[in-house]
Design an enzyme around this catalytic site. Sequence first.
Site, PDB file in Angstrom:
ATOM      1  N   ILE A   1       1.100  -1.314  -0.083  1.00  0.00           N
ATOM      2  CA  ILE A   1       0.668  -0.102   0.178  1.00  0.00           C
ATOM      3  C   ILE A   1       0.814   1.162   0.022  1.00  0.00           C
ATOM      4  O   ILE A   1       1.929   0.895   1.066  1.00  0.00           O
ATOM      5  CB  ILE A   1      -0.980  -0.003   1.038  1.00  0.00           C
ATOM      6  CG1 ILE A   1      -2.195  -1.231   1.406  1.00  0.00           C
ATOM      7  CG2 ILE A   1      -1.522   1.325   1.112  1.00  0.00           C
ATOM      8  CD1 ILE A   1      -2.514  -1.569   2.240  1.00  0.00           C
TER       9      ILE A   1
ATOM     10  N   ASN B   1       1.007   3.733   1.217  1.00  0.00           N
ATOM     11  CA  ASN B   1       1.237   5.073   2.454  1.00  0.00           C
ATOM     12  C   ASN B   1       1.890   4.217   3.772  1.00  0.00           C
ATOM     13  O   ASN B   1       1.969   4.309   4.344  1.00  0.00           O
ATOM     14  CB  ASN B   1      -0.277   5.568   2.639  1.00  0.00           C
ATOM     15  CG  ASN B   1      -1.040   4.661   3.386  1.00  0.00           C
ATOM     16  OD1 ASN B   1      -1.252   3.849   3.005  1.00  0.00           O
ATOM     17  ND2 ASN B   1      -1.796   5.182   4.000  1.00  0.00           N
ATOM     18  N   CYS B   2       1.906   2.659   3.200  1.00  0.00           N
ATOM     19  CA  CYS B   2       2.368   1.204   4.073  1.00  0.00           C
ATOM     20  C   CYS B   2       4.907   2.128   4.619  1.00  0.00           C
ATOM     21  O   CYS B   2       4.843   2.209   3.057  1.00  0.00           O
ATOM     22  CB  CYS B   2       2.579   0.545   3.895  1.00  0.00           C
ATOM     23  SG  CYS B   2       3.353  -0.613   5.054  1.00  0.00           S
ATOM     24  N   ASP B   3       4.337   2.664   5.670  1.00  0.00           N
ATOM     25  CA  ASP B   3       6.194   3.227   6.331  1.00  0.00           C
ATOM     26  C   ASP B   3       7.513   2.047   5.432  1.00  0.00           C
ATOM     27  O   ASP B   3       7.703   2.342   5.273  1.00  0.00           O
ATOM     28  CB  ASP B   3       6.275   3.422   7.560  1.00  0.00           C
ATOM     29  CG  ASP B   3       5.649   4.808   7.852  1.00  0.00           C
ATOM     30  OD1 ASP B   3       5.286   5.455   6.870  1.00  0.00           O
ATOM     31  OD2 ASP B   3       5.545   4.770   8.561  1.00  0.00           O
TER      32      ASP B   3
END
Length: 116
Positions: A7, A9-11
């Site tokens: 995803i 925006n997953c760090d």
Amino acid sequence: MTIIYGIHNCDTVKKAQKWLTANHIQFQFHDLRKDGLNRNLLTQLSEKSSWDLLINKRSTTFRNLDDSIKQNLTGDTAIETVLEQPTLLKRPLLIEGEELHLGFKPAQYEQIFTHE
């Protein structure tokens, strides 16, 4: 072709992409939310790893599942549940050649990409 599933925006996904870019490894990014998931892909993933490893049991999404679903995340039940809630999958999922790798650690990626 190396494919990384996650995803945007997953760090952890961002760290994996940054590592791949810094090490000049070409990859294709597949956003599980934007690009979607399908039964065929999930079946392929489950053939390479167990649902027990593919499901992120530390996620809020998993914790919010009904206990009856949590205890039966295998086969078709797992596929249907993940199709509805793609954030249940561990991230990133990296496919390099025929191999599937879960999560990201720099040492892990170093080992994966130094075999060539």
